[in-house]
Design a protein around this motif. Structure first.
Motif, PDB file in Angstrom:
ATOM      1  N   GLU A  37      25.715 103.243  29.497  1.00  0.00           N
ATOM      2  CA  GLU A  37      26.583 103.315  30.670  1.00  0.00           C
ATOM      3  C   GLU A  37      25.962 104.205  31.742  1.00  0.00           C
ATOM      4  O   GLU A  37      25.982 103.892  32.925  1.00  0.00           O
ATOM      5  CB  GLU A  37      27.958 103.862  30.266  1.00  0.00           C
ATOM      6  N   PHE A  38      25.385 105.310  31.293  1.00  0.00           N
ATOM      7  CA  PHE A  38      24.741 106.234  32.230  1.00  0.00           C
ATOM      8  C   PHE A  38      23.649 105.520  33.013  1.00  0.00           C
ATOM      9  O   PHE A  38      23.584 105.594  34.238  1.00  0.00           O
ATOM     10  CB  PHE A  38      24.158 107.414  31.454  1.00  0.00           C
ATOM     11  N   LEU A  39      22.787 104.795  32.272  1.00  0.00           N
ATOM     12  CA  LEU A  39      21.652 104.138  32.921  1.00  0.00           C
ATOM     13  C   LEU A  39      22.116 103.008  33.834  1.00  0.00           C
ATOM     14  O   LEU A  39      21.529 102.769  34.901  1.00  0.00           O
ATOM     15  CB  LEU A  39      20.687 103.597  31.865  1.00  0.00           C
ATOM     16  N   ALA A  40      23.182 102.326  33.433  1.00  0.00           N
ATOM     17  CA  ALA A  40      23.666 101.196  34.227  1.00  0.00           C
ATOM     18  C   ALA A  40      24.155 101.643  35.598  1.00  0.00           C
ATOM     19  O   ALA A  40      24.059 100.904  36.580  1.00  0.00           O
ATOM     20  CB  ALA A  40      24.780 100.476  33.481  1.00  0.00           C
ATOM     21  N   THR A  41      24.663 102.848  35.664  1.00  0.00           N
ATOM     22  CA  THR A  41      25.229 103.309  36.929  1.00  0.00           C
ATOM     23  C   THR A  41      24.315 104.304  37.646  1.00  0.00           C
ATOM     24  O   THR A  41      24.657 104.814  38.700  1.00  0.00           O
ATOM     25  CB  THR A  41      26.583 104.004  36.685  1.00  0.00           C
ATOM     26  N   TYR A  42      23.142 104.573  37.061  1.00  0.00           N
ATOM     27  CA  TYR A  42      22.261 105.584  37.648  1.00  0.00           C
ATOM     28  C   TYR A  42      21.610 105.065  38.929  1.00  0.00           C
ATOM     29  O   TYR A  42      21.060 103.968  38.965  1.00  0.00           O
ATOM     30  CB  TYR A  42      21.171 105.971  36.638  1.00  0.00           C
ATOM     31  N   PRO A  68      19.463 111.206  30.469  1.00  0.00           N
ATOM     32  CA  PRO A  68      19.162 110.424  29.261  1.00  0.00           C
ATOM     33  C   PRO A  68      18.587 111.293  28.153  1.00  0.00           C
ATOM     34  O   PRO A  68      18.301 112.456  28.371  1.00  0.00           O
ATOM     35  CB  PRO A  68      18.101 109.443  29.769  1.00  0.00           C
ATOM     36  N   GLU A  69      18.454 110.706  26.965  1.00  0.00           N
ATOM     37  CA  GLU A  69      17.917 111.394  25.790  1.00  0.00           C
ATOM     38  C   GLU A  69      18.770 112.611  25.436  1.00  0.00           C
ATOM     39  O   GLU A  69      18.266 113.614  24.928  1.00  0.00           O
ATOM     40  CB  GLU A  69      16.447 111.805  26.005  1.00  0.00           C
ATOM     41  N   MET A  70      20.071 112.492  25.698  1.00  0.00           N
ATOM     42  CA  MET A  70      20.996 113.576  25.421  1.00  0.00           C
ATOM     43  C   MET A  70      20.960 113.937  23.930  1.00  0.00           C
ATOM     44  O   MET A  70      20.907 113.061  23.079  1.00  0.00           O
ATOM     45  CB  MET A  70      22.417 113.177  25.824  1.00  0.00           C
ATOM     46  N   GLY A  71      20.999 115.233  23.658  1.00  0.00           N
ATOM     47  CA  GLY A  71      21.014 115.697  22.276  1.00  0.00           C
ATOM     48  C   GLY A  71      19.636 115.963  21.708  1.00  0.00           C
ATOM     49  O   GLY A  71      19.491 116.719  20.751  1.00  0.00           O
ATOM     50  N   ARG A  81      15.049 105.770  33.315  1.00  0.00           N
ATOM     51  CA  ARG A  81      15.599 105.636  34.666  1.00  0.00           C
ATOM     52  C   ARG A  81      14.641 104.950  35.623  1.00  0.00           C
ATOM     53  O   ARG A  81      15.022 104.570  36.721  1.00  0.00           O
ATOM     54  CB  ARG A  81      15.976 107.022  35.215  1.00  0.00           C
ATOM     55  N   GLY A  82      13.372 104.803  35.205  1.00  0.00           N
ATOM     56  CA  GLY A  82      12.416 104.101  36.067  1.00  0.00           C
ATOM     57  C   GLY A  82      11.106 104.839  36.178  1.00  0.00           C
ATOM     58  O   GLY A  82      10.845 105.803  35.452  1.00  0.00           O
ATOM     59  N   MET A  93      33.597 110.397  27.485  1.00  0.00           N
ATOM     60  CA  MET A  93      32.194 110.486  27.044  1.00  0.00           C
ATOM     61  C   MET A  93      31.443 109.210  27.436  1.00  0.00           C
ATOM     62  O   MET A  93      31.844 108.101  27.074  1.00  0.00           O
ATOM     63  CB  MET A  93      32.166 110.664  25.512  1.00  0.00           C
ATOM     64  N   VAL A  94      30.363 109.408  28.184  1.00  0.00           N
ATOM     65  CA  VAL A  94      29.575 108.266  28.661  1.00  0.00           C
ATOM     66  C   VAL A  94      28.418 108.011  27.694  1.00  0.00           C
ATOM     67  O   VAL A  94      27.757 108.948  27.260  1.00  0.00           O
ATOM     68  CB  VAL A  94      29.000 108.570  30.059  1.00  0.00           C
TER      69      VAL A  94
END
Lengths: 239, 239
Positions: free
Chosen positions: B6-11, A46-49, A99-100, B1-2
Motif C-alpha cells: 500500500e505504501f509503494l502504491a501511493t508513494y 519501505p523495508e520497515m522492521g 520506490r524507483g 497500519m499500512v
DNA sequence: CTAATAGTGTCTATTAGACATTATGTG
DNA sequence: CACATAATGTCTAATAGACACTATTAG
C-alpha cells in the motif's frame, strides 16, 4: 532568446524525474577485540522492521553539503560528531529501492566506542553490530554490500595509514593500535615493523602519560596529530 | 497500519524536494606530450556558453547505473566507450548550481587520443583542452575544482598502478608509458626502476611486435593484461 | 660517423619481516 | 618468583634510486 535570469525564474525542479537521493554513513568502532558497525531499525516503509544504515535524505535547509547530512544523521543516533569521516562510494541504479531509481552517497566514519556507548545503549532502535553477526541479519536495501565495500576500504587503509586509530579513544597505546590494524588486515603484524613505521611517520604525539588498555599492563599513551588521517605510507604492510 | 504494498502504491517521489542530480565524467587522454581533458560547450542555461564537463542527468529508462550514465554521456561526445572509468567523488551543496541544492557524481575516465580524434575534431562544441590551457577558461559550475581533484587522483595512480596506460593506444611502448607517468607525477622517473616494477608486476603482455611512438625509434610494443587496472604496487614511486 | 633513444647491469639505500633480547609490571 | 606484555636490537630480504653501460637506429 531567454536570459539566465529568466530561465532561473521559471525553472521548476519538480517538473523533472529525479532519482531518489539518500546519504548513508557507515560508522565503525572497535570494542573488546571486535569491529562493530552502527545500524538502526527502520520504523517506516519501505523495508520497515529491517536493520539498515543510519542514513536519510538531504535536508536542504539544514545541510550545507552531503558530508553535513552524513554527520547530522550520525549525530542524531550517537549524540556526537565522529572524529573521522570520508566519502566512500556512490551507488545508483533502478533496482536497489522499490520506490524507483535511487542513489545513495555513502560515507565511512570512525569513532571510539566509549564516546557514544551510553547513548546507543539507552535506545532500542540503534545498535552496534559485531562484524561476525552481520551474516545473521537481513539488512535493508543493498546495505550489506555497502558495508562490505567499506570494510575492504578499511582493510586497505590499515595497510598504508593510521586512520584505524580513529576507532580508539583520544589517548591510546601502541599495542591497542596494532590490535586494530591486525583485526582489519586479518593477520598478525610484526611489532617492531609496526612501531618503526608509526614512529618514523611522525603521526603520533607521545603524551608522556601511561595508561592501560582493558586488561593489559601499563603502556605509553599516544594521541593522533591533527592531520594524521592525511598521511599515507609509501610502502604498504603485506596484504 | 499500512502494508509495504500500500505504501509503494501511493508513494509519490515528486512530492518531496530532491536535490538536482547530475553525472559528470572527466575524460583524460595523452597526446604529443600533453595531458588533455574533454570539455563541451554548454548550449543551454544555466552557465550557457561556458565550457564544462560532458555530463548530464540520469535517464531512468536507459541507464542501468550511474556508471552507465557516465559512459553514455561520453559515448555521445566521443563516439566510443572509454576503456577505463572509475568513480571519483560526489559533490553536493546548496551553492554549486543556481537552480538549487545540487549533487554531481563524478567519474574519471581514460582513453587513447587516436580512438576519438576524428569525431572530436569534426564538431565545434567538443574539445580536448590541454591541462595548461585550463587556467585561461572560465569553466561552468565547480567543474574546474572537480578536474583538479581528478588530476591529483591520477597523479596518485601514476605512483602505484599502471592505470595511466589507458591514456595510450591498445599497443604502446614502455618509453611511452614512462613518459605519461612522468607527466602525471611531475618529475622524471628512473628508467630501470620503472621497467623493473612493470616487468615484475606482470601486468603487461609483450606482443613480440615493434612499433614507434611519434618521432621515436622502434621499440617493443606491449598491451595491458585484462585486469591490470586492478593491480596496485605495494610500494609507491617517490612522490 | 654521431647523436639520440632503447634496453640492461650493478651498486646503494631504505624499510618491512623475522625473531631474539631486555624491561616492566602483575599475580 | 614466574609469566605475560611492553619495548628494543639486529639481521635478512626485497625493491626503488642512481648511474654506468651496451645496442640499435635515424640523420
Amino acid at each position: 532568446m531567454v536570459t539566465e535570469e529568466e530561465f532561473l525564474a521559471t525553472y521548476d525542479r519538480r517538473a523533472f524525474d529525479a532519482p531518489l537521493l539518500t546519504v548513508d554513513p557507515i560508522l565503525w568502532t572497535y570494542d573488546k577485540g571486535e569491529l562493530k558497525v552502527l545500524l538502526v531499525k527502520r520504523f517506516a516503509h519501505p523495508e520497515m522492521g529491517k536493520w539498515g544504515l543510519p542514513g536519510g535524505f538531504v535536508d536542504e535547509t539544514r545541510d550545507a553539503s552531503l558530508e553535513e547530512t552524513a554527520i547530522r544523521k550520525l549525530a542524531e543516533k550517537t549524540g556526537v560528531r565522529p572524529p573521522y569521516i570520508e566519502q566512500l562510494i556512490t551507488t545508483g541504479n533502478a533496482y536497489r529501492d522499490q520506490r524507483g531509481w535511487s542513489v545513495t552517497v555513502c560515507f565511512t566514519a570512525l569513532m571510539a566506542y566509549q564516546d557514544c556507548q551510553q547513548r546507543v545503549e539507552s535506545v532500542e532502535d540503534v545498535r552496534w553490530i559485531k562484524e561476525e553477526d552481520l551474516n545473521a541479519l537481513d539488512l535493508a536495501f543493498d546495505h550489506r554490500t555497502l558495508i562490505d565495500v567499506a570494510r575492504e576500504r578499511l582493510r586497505q587503509k590499515a595497510l598504508y595509514s593510521v586512520v584505524p586509530a580513529y576507532t580508539l579513544p583520544d589517548k591510546f597505546t601502541l599495542p591497542q593500535l596494532q590490535k586494530v590494524h591486525e583485526l582489519l588486515i586479518g593477520r598478525e603484524v610484526d611489532k617492531k615493523s609496526f612501531r618503526r613505521r608509526v614512529d618514523q611517520a611522525g603521526v603520533l604525539i607521545d603524551t608522556g602519560e601511561e595508561g592501560r588498555a582493558p586488561g593489559q599492563r601499563l603502556a605509553r599513551l599516544y594521541q593522533l596529530k591533527p592531520r594524521s588521517n592525511e598521511f599515507n605510507f609509501s610502502r604498504n604492510l603485506e596484504g
